[in-house]
Design a protein around this motif. Structure first.
Motif, PDB file in Angstrom:
ATOM      1  N   LEU A 161     -23.770   8.141 -35.393  1.00  0.00           N
ATOM      2  CA  LEU A 161     -24.751   8.692 -35.948  1.00  0.00           C
ATOM      3  C   LEU A 161     -25.488   9.694 -34.935  1.00  0.00           C
ATOM      4  CD1 LEU A 161     -26.371   9.328 -38.707  1.00  0.00           C
ATOM      5  CD2 LEU A 161     -27.693   7.533 -38.164  1.00  0.00           C
TER       6      LEU A 161
ATOM      7  N   TYR B  50     -31.748  12.544 -36.787  1.00  0.00           N
ATOM      8  CA  TYR B  50     -31.064  12.237 -38.304  1.00  0.00           C
ATOM      9  C   TYR B  50     -32.211  11.600 -38.962  1.00  0.00           C
ATOM     10  CZ  TYR B  50     -31.422   7.447 -36.193  1.00  0.00           C
ATOM     11  OH  TYR B  50     -31.692   6.226 -35.509  1.00  0.00           O
TER      12      TYR B  50
ATOM     13  N   GLU C 256     -29.029  10.335 -44.041  1.00  0.00           N
ATOM     14  CA  GLU C 256     -28.158  10.029 -42.906  1.00  0.00           C
ATOM     15  C   GLU C 256     -28.121   8.638 -42.453  1.00  0.00           C
ATOM     16  OE1 GLU C 256     -29.253  14.353 -42.639  1.00  0.00           O
ATOM     17  OE2 GLU C 256     -30.521  12.416 -42.345  1.00  0.00           O
TER      18      GLU C 256
END
Length: 93
Positions: free
Chosen positions: A54, A58, A62
């Protein structure tokens, strides 16, 4: 886990080590994060060990999607437990 951890082991090393200690065939859900761009080799290692990457920054959606994806790749977690987590109280990174 942040890919760029200080000290003798980075996030990739933690991923590989944790995946190697599965108990009775169970493996934990792991999400790796980084503000930098990981190399292709790092991304291959993450995929090989069923981790999820990731990129920072974010948002909450997400993060939820990454946790869900990691839990689906894991054999140690019940997917339904994600709904019981108080994720909205966690601030986005």
């Amino acid at each position: 886990i942040d890919i760029r951890l200080p000290g003798p082991i980075d996030g990739i090393g933690v991923l590989v080590a944790v995946r190697g200690y599965g108990v009775r065939g169970k493996t934990p859900a792991i999400v790796l994060v980084s503000g930098g761009v990981p190399s292709q080799g790092m991304l291959d290692t993450i995929r090989e060990h069923c981790g999820v990457f990731l990129p920072k920054p974010y948002g909450m959606e997400e993060l939820r999607a990454a946790i869900d994806q990691a839990m689906k790749a894991s054999t140690d977690w019940d997917i339904e437990c994600l709904d019981t987590m108080d994720l909205p109280s966690i601030s986005a990174c």
